[in-house]
Design an enzyme around this catalytic site. Structure first.
Site, PDB file in Angstrom:
ATOM      1  N   HIS A  95     -54.343   7.868 -72.915  1.00  0.00           N
ATOM      2  CA  HIS A  95     -55.046   7.434 -71.716  1.00  0.00           C
ATOM      3  C   HIS A  95     -54.971   8.541 -70.689  1.00  0.00           C
ATOM      4  O   HIS A  95     -53.943   9.222 -70.589  1.00  0.00           O
ATOM      5  CB  HIS A  95     -54.406   6.151 -71.161  1.00  0.00           C
ATOM      6  CG  HIS A  95     -55.302   5.410 -70.244  1.00  0.00           C
ATOM      7  ND1 HIS A  95     -55.420   5.731 -68.911  1.00  0.00           N
ATOM      8  CD2 HIS A  95     -56.145   4.376 -70.468  1.00  0.00           C
ATOM      9  CE1 HIS A  95     -56.280   4.910 -68.353  1.00  0.00           C
ATOM     10  NE2 HIS A  95     -56.756   4.086 -69.265  1.00  0.00           N
TER      11      HIS A  95
ATOM     12  N   ASP B 116     -57.166  -1.039 -75.743  1.00  0.00           N
ATOM     13  CA  ASP B 116     -58.009  -1.310 -76.907  1.00  0.00           C
ATOM     14  C   ASP B 116     -57.215  -1.545 -78.190  1.00  0.00           C
ATOM     15  O   ASP B 116     -57.760  -2.081 -79.151  1.00  0.00           O
ATOM     16  CB  ASP B 116     -58.985  -0.148 -77.131  1.00  0.00           C
ATOM     17  CG  ASP B 116     -60.030  -0.084 -76.032  1.00  0.00           C
ATOM     18  OD1 ASP B 116     -60.560  -1.145 -75.686  1.00  0.00           O
ATOM     19  OD2 ASP B 116     -60.306   1.009 -75.521  1.00  0.00           O
TER      20      ASP B 116
HETATM   21  N1  ACO Z   1     -54.444  10.347 -80.951  1.00  0.00           N
HETATM   22  C1  ACO Z   1     -53.871  11.543 -81.170  1.00  0.00           C
HETATM   23  N2  ACO Z   1     -53.731  12.494 -80.227  1.00  0.00           N
HETATM   24  C2  ACO Z   1     -54.175  12.216 -79.002  1.00  0.00           C
HETATM   25  C3  ACO Z   1     -54.756  10.972 -78.694  1.00  0.00           C
HETATM   26  C4  ACO Z   1     -54.885  10.018 -79.718  1.00  0.00           C
HETATM   27  N3  ACO Z   1     -55.450   8.840 -79.507  1.00  0.00           N
HETATM   28  N4  ACO Z   1     -55.122  10.972 -77.414  1.00  0.00           N
HETATM   29  C5  ACO Z   1     -54.793  12.161 -76.915  1.00  0.00           C
HETATM   30  N5  ACO Z   1     -54.212  12.925 -77.873  1.00  0.00           N
HETATM   31  C6  ACO Z   1     -53.714  14.279 -77.724  1.00  0.00           C
HETATM   32  C7  ACO Z   1     -54.840  15.289 -77.825  1.00  0.00           C
HETATM   33  O1  ACO Z   1     -55.089  15.701 -79.136  1.00  0.00           O
HETATM   34  C8  ACO Z   1     -54.346  16.392 -76.934  1.00  0.00           C
HETATM   35  O2  ACO Z   1     -53.364  17.101 -77.661  1.00  0.00           O
HETATM   36  P1  ACO Z   1     -53.152  18.684 -77.450  1.00  0.00           P
HETATM   37  O3  ACO Z   1     -52.731  18.835 -76.013  1.00  0.00           O
HETATM   38  O4  ACO Z   1     -52.102  19.059 -78.429  1.00  0.00           O
HETATM   39  O5  ACO Z   1     -54.477  19.338 -77.710  1.00  0.00           O
HETATM   40  C9  ACO Z   1     -53.622  15.652 -75.821  1.00  0.00           C
HETATM   41  O6  ACO Z   1     -53.194  14.429 -76.402  1.00  0.00           O
HETATM   42  C10 ACO Z   1     -54.493  15.362 -74.602  1.00  0.00           C
HETATM   43  O7  ACO Z   1     -55.671  14.690 -75.063  1.00  0.00           O
HETATM   44  P2  ACO Z   1     -57.036  14.661 -74.278  1.00  0.00           P
HETATM   45  O8  ACO Z   1     -58.092  14.133 -75.179  1.00  0.00           O
HETATM   46  O9  ACO Z   1     -57.292  16.002 -73.642  1.00  0.00           O
HETATM   47  O10 ACO Z   1     -56.697  13.652 -73.103  1.00  0.00           O
HETATM   48  P3  ACO Z   1     -57.728  12.988 -72.122  1.00  0.00           P
HETATM   49  O11 ACO Z   1     -56.979  12.559 -70.946  1.00  0.00           O
HETATM   50  O12 ACO Z   1     -58.923  13.853 -71.919  1.00  0.00           O
HETATM   51  O13 ACO Z   1     -58.269  11.756 -72.977  1.00  0.00           O
HETATM   52  C11 ACO Z   1     -58.512   9.705 -74.039  1.00  0.00           C
HETATM   53  C12 ACO Z   1     -57.871  10.457 -72.858  1.00  0.00           C
HETATM   54  C13 ACO Z   1     -60.001  10.028 -74.120  1.00  0.00           C
HETATM   55  C14 ACO Z   1     -58.349   8.212 -73.820  1.00  0.00           C
HETATM   56  C15 ACO Z   1     -57.798  10.140 -75.350  1.00  0.00           C
HETATM   57  O14 ACO Z   1     -56.437   9.803 -75.292  1.00  0.00           O
HETATM   58  C16 ACO Z   1     -58.463   9.563 -76.582  1.00  0.00           C
HETATM   59  O15 ACO Z   1     -59.446  10.128 -77.065  1.00  0.00           O
HETATM   60  N6  ACO Z   1     -57.944   8.403 -77.122  1.00  0.00           N
HETATM   61  C17 ACO Z   1     -58.545   7.764 -78.266  1.00  0.00           C
HETATM   62  C18 ACO Z   1     -59.733   6.919 -77.829  1.00  0.00           C
HETATM   63  C19 ACO Z   1     -59.304   5.696 -77.047  1.00  0.00           C
HETATM   64  O16 ACO Z   1     -58.423   4.941 -77.453  1.00  0.00           O
HETATM   65  N7  ACO Z   1     -59.982   5.476 -75.914  1.00  0.00           N
HETATM   66  C20 ACO Z   1     -59.752   4.291 -75.074  1.00  0.00           C
HETATM   67  C21 ACO Z   1     -59.075   4.677 -73.786  1.00  0.00           C
HETATM   68  S1  ACO Z   1     -58.749   3.252 -72.789  1.00  0.00           S
HETATM   69  C22 ACO Z   1     -60.254   2.849 -72.207  1.00  0.00           C
HETATM   70  O17 ACO Z   1     -61.092   3.636 -71.922  1.00  0.00           O
HETATM   71  C23 ACO Z   1     -60.575   1.446 -72.071  1.00  0.00           C
END
Ligand code: ACO
Length: 377
Positions: free
Chosen positions: A259, A313
């Site tokens: 998140h 979620d």
């Molecule tokens: N699984 C594995 N690794 C993850 C996940 C995940 N679900 N989420 C983040 N990471 C890791 C990334 O790979 C990244 O790693 P790195 O620094 O080694 O490259 C780091 O954590 C940061 O991730 P970002 O995607 O840059 O974080 P951001 O804040 O932009 O994204 C997001 C947040 C989009 C929610 C992300 O965590 C994600 O894609 N989660 C999966 C989709 C999801 O569940 N979305 C629902 C969110 S809640 C909502 O909107 C209602």
């Protein structure tokens, strides 16, 4: 001085009195009230009243609000006719987005966006949204839509219109808790979309249509469907370890984790986990819940240090499945609830509006000569 924050991370772009999030400790409050207290004691109607009025209603205020909402449960014959023409293969989120836009055709004054008019439109749209979703789902299954029952609350009425029978109190209450926990969440992407659109002094229908479009994305509300697909892909609990480790090794995201704001477990996930566990037991879906718990354990071990924990979620997927909802209705459920939050934000934006207009950092070239078309390579 301008600073660039990719994805607007850390940027404060609006004021709200609705929800407050402590991302480090995993706390969420609506109008100062902890989400756990609301999930345990409130109803969706009361929660929406709270978000819109910044106070819990008295009995009389809640009765009046509920009555007004129920007056808007019905959809017009024109909308039903329109739903019948939608291809049966259309995804419910595309359908909901289109129909919310279409509701403007049946509003004599669709562009009125003073606060009082916006509130009236919001309650009208919120009342009709479950009817739109249920009608489309029944029509695509070759069934006739079921008229709403104004004796029923928001959640009970939705499940009734979907299935053609009154839901059990347990199922209706479980669904209502889902609605409460999804209702608002700061300046998330879809809420921001709604506020950006209304800040041009466009109309409530356009702002909510944009918000539904945003919510659909798999990085946002669409993740609940992604979670369910993942759980279905994992044959048994013995396969969870390999599945998760393979995904992490290839830098793939595990849906329902991570998140932008929370670096601890999302407090909504705590509430939904309890619900998922109970419903899984009641409906013989223990295997689904156990797989989820195992994924959570592995993720905590592997990426917990990076602050990646279950978000709203993750356990809502199992909860919706146990309630008997089809996979492609999961995100529309989120939208039905979040209409409450989006509308509250639209009202806040209209109350103290300033056009959103950030800047982009130009990273292209300058002084590029114009080459006549016949001379281009
Ligand atoms: N699984 C594995 N690794 C993850 C996940 C995940 N679900 N989420 C983040 N990471 C890791 C990334 O790979 C990244 O790693 P790195 O620094 O080694 O490259 C780091 O954590 C940061 O991730 P970002 O995607 O840059 O974080 P951001 O804040 O932009 O994204 C997001 C947040 C989009 C929610 C992300 O965590 C994600 O894609 N989660 C999966 C989709 C999801 O569940 N979305 C629902 C969110 S809640 C909502 O909107 C209602």
């Amino acid at each position: 001085m301008s600073t660039y924050a990719k994805g607007l991370e850390g940027v404060v772009a609006a004021e709200t009195q609705m929800s407050w999030i402590d991302g480090v400790n995993g706390v969420l409050e609506y109008v100062g009230i902890n989400i756990d207290a609301l999930a345990q004691n409130s109803t969706f109607e009361e929660t929406v009243y709270l978000l819109w009025n910044k106070k819990l209603p008295t009995r009389a205020e809640l009765d009046a609000f509920t009555k007004e909402l129920r007056q808007h449960y019905s959809i017009s014959a024109g909308i039903v006719e329109s739903i019948r023409k939608i291809p049966k293969t259309a995804e419910p989120m595309h359908v909901l987005r289109t129909l919310i836009s279409e509701l403007a055709f049946y509003d004599a004054d669709p562009n009125a966006n003073d606060v009082a008019s916006a509130r009236k439109k919001a309650i009208n749209i919120l009342g009709q949204a479950p009817t739109l979703v249920a009608a489309y789902d029944r029509i695509r299954r070759g069934l006739d839509p079921i008229a709403p029952n104004t004796e029923f609350g928001f959640s009970q009425n939705f499940l009734y219109m979907l299935n053609g029978e009154k839901p059990t109190d347990t199922m209706a209450r479980a669904f209502d808790i889902c609605m409460i926990t999804h209702a608002d969440h700061g300046l998330n992407n879809s809420t921001f979309a709604a506020r950006v659109v209304i800040s041009t002094l466009s109309d409530v229908y356009s702002a909510l249509t944009a918000a539904v479009g945003s919510l659909r994305g798999p990085l946002h509300g669409g993740a609940n469907e992604g979670v369910m697909k993942m759980l279905n892909e994992i044959p048994s609990i013995d396969d969870v370890e390999k599945y998760v480790m393979d995904k992490l090794a290839t830098k793939s995201k595990i849906m329902g984790f991570g998140h932008r704001v929370y670096k601890a477990k999302d407090p909504r996930a705590n509430e939904l986990q309890k619900l998922a566990q109970q419903l899984a037991k009641d409906t013989g879906n223990e295997a689904l819940f156990e797989k989820s718990k195992k994924i959570e354990e592995i993720m905590a071990r592997e990426v917990g240090a990076k602050g990646i924990y279950p978000n709203v979620d993750f356990y809502s997927a199992t909860t919706y499945h146990c309630i008997g909802l089809k996979l492609d209705l999961f995100t529309p459920m989120f939208a039905m609830s979040r209409l409450g939050g989006w509308s509250g934000h639209i009202i806040e934006q209209l109350s103290d509006n300033r056009l959103f207009r950030p800047k982009a950092e130009f990273v292209g070239e300058h002084n590029v000569p114009y080459v006549a078309i016949n001379d281009r390579k």
